[in-house]
Design an enzyme around this catalytic site. Structure first.
Site, PDB file in Angstrom:
ATOM      1  N   GLN A  52      67.462  59.829  14.493  1.00  0.00           N
ATOM      2  CA  GLN A  52      68.109  59.244  13.349  1.00  0.00           C
ATOM      3  C   GLN A  52      69.508  58.789  13.751  1.00  0.00           C
ATOM      4  O   GLN A  52      69.899  58.973  14.905  1.00  0.00           O
ATOM      5  CB  GLN A  52      68.165  60.261  12.221  1.00  0.00           C
ATOM      6  CG  GLN A  52      66.767  60.751  11.778  1.00  0.00           C
ATOM      7  CD  GLN A  52      66.776  61.667  10.572  1.00  0.00           C
ATOM      8  OE1 GLN A  52      67.788  61.915   9.934  1.00  0.00           O
ATOM      9  NE2 GLN A  52      65.600  62.223  10.238  1.00  0.00           N
ATOM     10  N   GLU A  87      68.057  59.710   6.965  1.00  0.00           N
ATOM     11  CA  GLU A  87      67.255  60.528   6.054  1.00  0.00           C
ATOM     12  C   GLU A  87      68.158  61.524   5.337  1.00  0.00           C
ATOM     13  O   GLU A  87      69.164  61.987   5.899  1.00  0.00           O
ATOM     14  CB  GLU A  87      66.169  61.287   6.852  1.00  0.00           C
ATOM     15  CG  GLU A  87      65.361  62.248   5.978  1.00  0.00           C
ATOM     16  CD  GLU A  87      64.068  62.754   6.616  1.00  0.00           C
ATOM     17  OE1 GLU A  87      63.837  62.501   7.814  1.00  0.00           O
ATOM     18  OE2 GLU A  87      63.288  63.411   5.894  1.00  0.00           O
ATOM     19  N   GLU A 127      59.999  55.498  13.590  1.00  0.00           N
ATOM     20  CA  GLU A 127      60.673  56.729  14.029  1.00  0.00           C
ATOM     21  C   GLU A 127      60.370  56.909  15.503  1.00  0.00           C
ATOM     22  O   GLU A 127      59.198  57.029  15.884  1.00  0.00           O
ATOM     23  CB  GLU A 127      60.186  57.958  13.251  1.00  0.00           C
ATOM     24  CG  GLU A 127      60.707  58.037  11.838  1.00  0.00           C
ATOM     25  CD  GLU A 127      60.366  59.366  11.159  1.00  0.00           C
ATOM     26  OE1 GLU A 127      60.380  60.416  11.831  1.00  0.00           O
ATOM     27  OE2 GLU A 127      60.082  59.336   9.943  1.00  0.00           O
ATOM     28  N   GLU A 160      54.424  59.280   7.010  1.00  0.00           N
ATOM     29  CA  GLU A 160      53.571  60.232   7.751  1.00  0.00           C
ATOM     30  C   GLU A 160      52.519  60.897   6.856  1.00  0.00           C
ATOM     31  O   GLU A 160      52.390  62.133   6.833  1.00  0.00           O
ATOM     32  CB  GLU A 160      54.434  61.291   8.455  1.00  0.00           C
ATOM     33  CG  GLU A 160      55.302  60.709   9.546  1.00  0.00           C
ATOM     34  CD  GLU A 160      56.019  61.741  10.419  1.00  0.00           C
ATOM     35  OE1 GLU A 160      55.991  62.939  10.101  1.00  0.00           O
ATOM     36  OE2 GLU A 160      56.597  61.323  11.443  1.00  0.00           O
TER      37      GLU A 160
HETATM   38  O1  AHR Z   1      63.062  62.468  11.765  1.00  0.00           O
HETATM   39  C1  AHR Z   1      62.719  63.781  11.448  1.00  0.00           C
HETATM   40  C2  AHR Z   1      61.364  63.909  10.799  1.00  0.00           C
HETATM   41  O2  AHR Z   1      60.371  63.588  11.739  1.00  0.00           O
HETATM   42  C3  AHR Z   1      61.050  62.978   9.649  1.00  0.00           C
HETATM   43  O3  AHR Z   1      61.498  63.469   8.431  1.00  0.00           O
HETATM   44  C4  AHR Z   1      59.555  62.886   9.662  1.00  0.00           C
HETATM   45  O4  AHR Z   1      59.081  61.668   9.158  1.00  0.00           O
HETATM   46  C5  AHR Z   1      59.190  63.126  11.107  1.00  0.00           C
HETATM   47  O5  AHR Z   1      58.190  64.062  11.248  1.00  0.00           O
END
Ligand code: AHR
Length: 511
Positions: free
Chosen positions: A354, A27, A293, A173
């Site tokens: 991530q 991200e 995620e 989300e």
């Molecule tokens: O991964 C961190 C954040 O967590 C992302 O930007 C979001 O999609 C989630 O709430």
């Protein structure tokens, strides 16, 4: 007496291991992109500014698919800012993470990076502030060969060949009130369906993911999936799920170690909801889950920071949620991987979130080194060793009490059977903080079993469950040989150290 008895049989399998189960996520957030995967001027950067030291580690981990460019970031992102000559790209406010986005890294750079990493790109679309037209423009830019406004723009920008992105997330989300352009399930469902329909007119081969819930604890969980899937069922292949877990003092370590019980329940509830929509709508196809995620994330720590409260200055690539992972976290990640593998018949995409620095598998320092966090080890091992068919592992284990989940197995397991190479792979966790767990594995249906490989992640001499890999000691927590695994006829026996994650591979043939 063993603390757990597992039974496996080559005739009791669930599904082939889905290749996209071992994905990750990049991200535009904190230092995941800037000084993570991309840092022009770093001694190890290549001519495109990609950090080759980070790329080497990424190739070792081997994520099969990488989601990009967000996350919450994507819901305010204008993809056009990140293409074309770099010196003309605008600096913009990223409201999601209260940062300055320089746009020096965008779609073409990500495509180049993903190819070098050997990962399939998975793009997320902005359905927060944008809609059908912008999604189609981006798809035309990315996938159309040429002869149209946006495909010719890509060519003019130096990419003659299409990026050929198959997997697209219809927003991020959208159930979360924190999301830019947050919507109700009905509003989002309509927009997602219309966007999907139009995207398929541009490129009928795309695979689409509708937003599910951003956690099982959301007040709209369940109803959100139902309403969204009622609208989008014929237009999408996947519904997403997101989950982050952390150790909370109020609940205790035992509950944290049982996080996979929540993930199991999350997956099974979404499957039930999707299948109910299928039945009600008399649909024939099945919707799978994109768990795009998941990780351990110390969110309480993040929420107490000024940035999370919307305070403080706007910076380029600030340090945001750079959680340093311990042995305990790695063991929990091992159980989450078990949960995903156990449900690999319906979870066909999953992205650990991530990849670098931001709750990262990897860490890197600006101008400095890069290293693997503890949680990278189970990820890498399962990614490399889970091959063939997913075994339906029958587990009978001693149990312990938790506050949220009732009684939970001390030993957690998943496994695969690769008939071509004659390899059984077992991924095992001992959740007991103090005692070793003796495990017996019944190998009904297998013959000539021999131990091929056995390794464990646990506290070594002078370490405890809080030990982490750091810049000063990047290799403190690593895999060590698991001694004492024995096979006697159709039974394997082993002992898992207290609080440990292990991989055991047996070579065998079908009896
Ligand atoms: O991964 C961190 C954040 O967590 C992302 O930007 C979001 O999609 C989630 O709430």
């Amino acid at each position: 007496m063993p603390r757990a008895r597992l039974t496996i049989d080559p005739d009791f399998t669930l599904a082939p291991v889905p290749p996209r189960l071992f994905g990750s996520f990049v991200e535009h957030m904190g230092r995941c992109v800037y000084t993570g995967i991309f840092e022009p001027g770093h001694p190890k950067a290549d001519e495109d500014g990609l950090r080759t030291d980070v790329l080497d580690l990424v190739r070792e981990l081997g994520p099969t698919v990488v989601r990009y460019p967000g996350g919450n970031f994507v819901s305010g992102y204008e993809w056009e800012d990140g293409v074309g000559p770099r010196e003309q790209r605008p600096r913009r406010l990223d409201r999601a993470w209260r940062s300055i986005e320089t746009n020096q890294f965008g779609l073409a750079e990500f495509d180049r990076w993903a190819r070098r990493a050997g990962a399939e790109p998975m793009m997320a679309l902005n359905l927060g502030t944008r809609g059908v037209q912008e999604a189609c423009d981006l798809l035309e830019y990315a996938n159309h060969p040429g002869g149209t406004k946006f495909s010719d723009l890509r060519r003019a920008h130096g990419s003659a060949e299409p990026f050929d992105v198959r997997l697209w997330c219809l927003g991020n989300e959208m159930d979360g009130p924190w999301q830019t352009g947050h919507k109700t399930a009905a509003e989002y469902g309509r927009l997602a369906a219309e966007t999907a329909r139009a995207m398929r007119q541009v490129d009928p081969t795309v695979e689409l993911v509708a937003c599910g819930s951003s956690s099982r604890a959301m007040p709209t969980f369940g109803e959100w999936e139902r309403v969204v899937l009622e609208e989008t069922y014929d237009q999408v292949e996947h519904v997403s799920a997101h989950a982050y877990y952390e150790e909370r003092e109020s609940l205790g370590t035992g509950d944290f170690l049982a996080s996979a019980v929540d993930m199991d329940a999350f997956i099974e509830s979404v499957v039930a909801t999707a299948d109910a929509v299928r039945a009600r709508g008399r649909h024939t196809k099945t919707i799978d889950i994109s768990f795009d995620e998941w990780n351990v994330w110390y969110q309480d720590r993040w929420r107490s920071t000024p940035r999370a409260r919307g305070e403080g200055g706007w910076e380029v690539a600030p340090r945001v949620i750079e959680d340093e992972y311990t042995i305990t976290d790695a063991v929990v990640v091992g159980t989450l991987l078990n949960s995903l593998l156990r449900h690999g018949d319906r979870v066909t995409v999953a992205c650990q979130a991530q990849l670098v620095n931001v709750i990262g598998l990897l860490r890197s320092e600006p101008g400095g080194p890069a290293w693997k966090q503890t949680i990278a080890h189970p990820f890498e091992q399962v990614r490399r060793r889970a091959t063939g068919q997913i075994l339906a592992v029958r587990t009978r284990s001693d149990r312990y009490e938790t506050s949220q989940f009732g009684d939970v197995d001390v030993v957690d397991a998943s496994g695969t059977w690769d008939e071509d190479s004659g390899t059984v792979s077992l991924f095992l966790v001992n959740r007991d903080l103090a005692e070793a767990a003796d495990v017996e594995v019944g190998l009904a249906g297998f013959a000539d079993a021999r131990v091929a490989h056995a390794a464990v992640l646990a506290a070594g001499p002078g370490q405890d469950r809080h030990t982490a890999n750091t810049e000063a000691d990047p290799d403190a927590v690593r895999l060590r040989p698991l001694e004492g695994v024995a096979v006697d006829g159709r039974t394997a026996r082993l002992s898992l150290p207290p609080l440990s994650w292990a991989v055991v591979q047996l070579s065998a043939r079908r009896a």
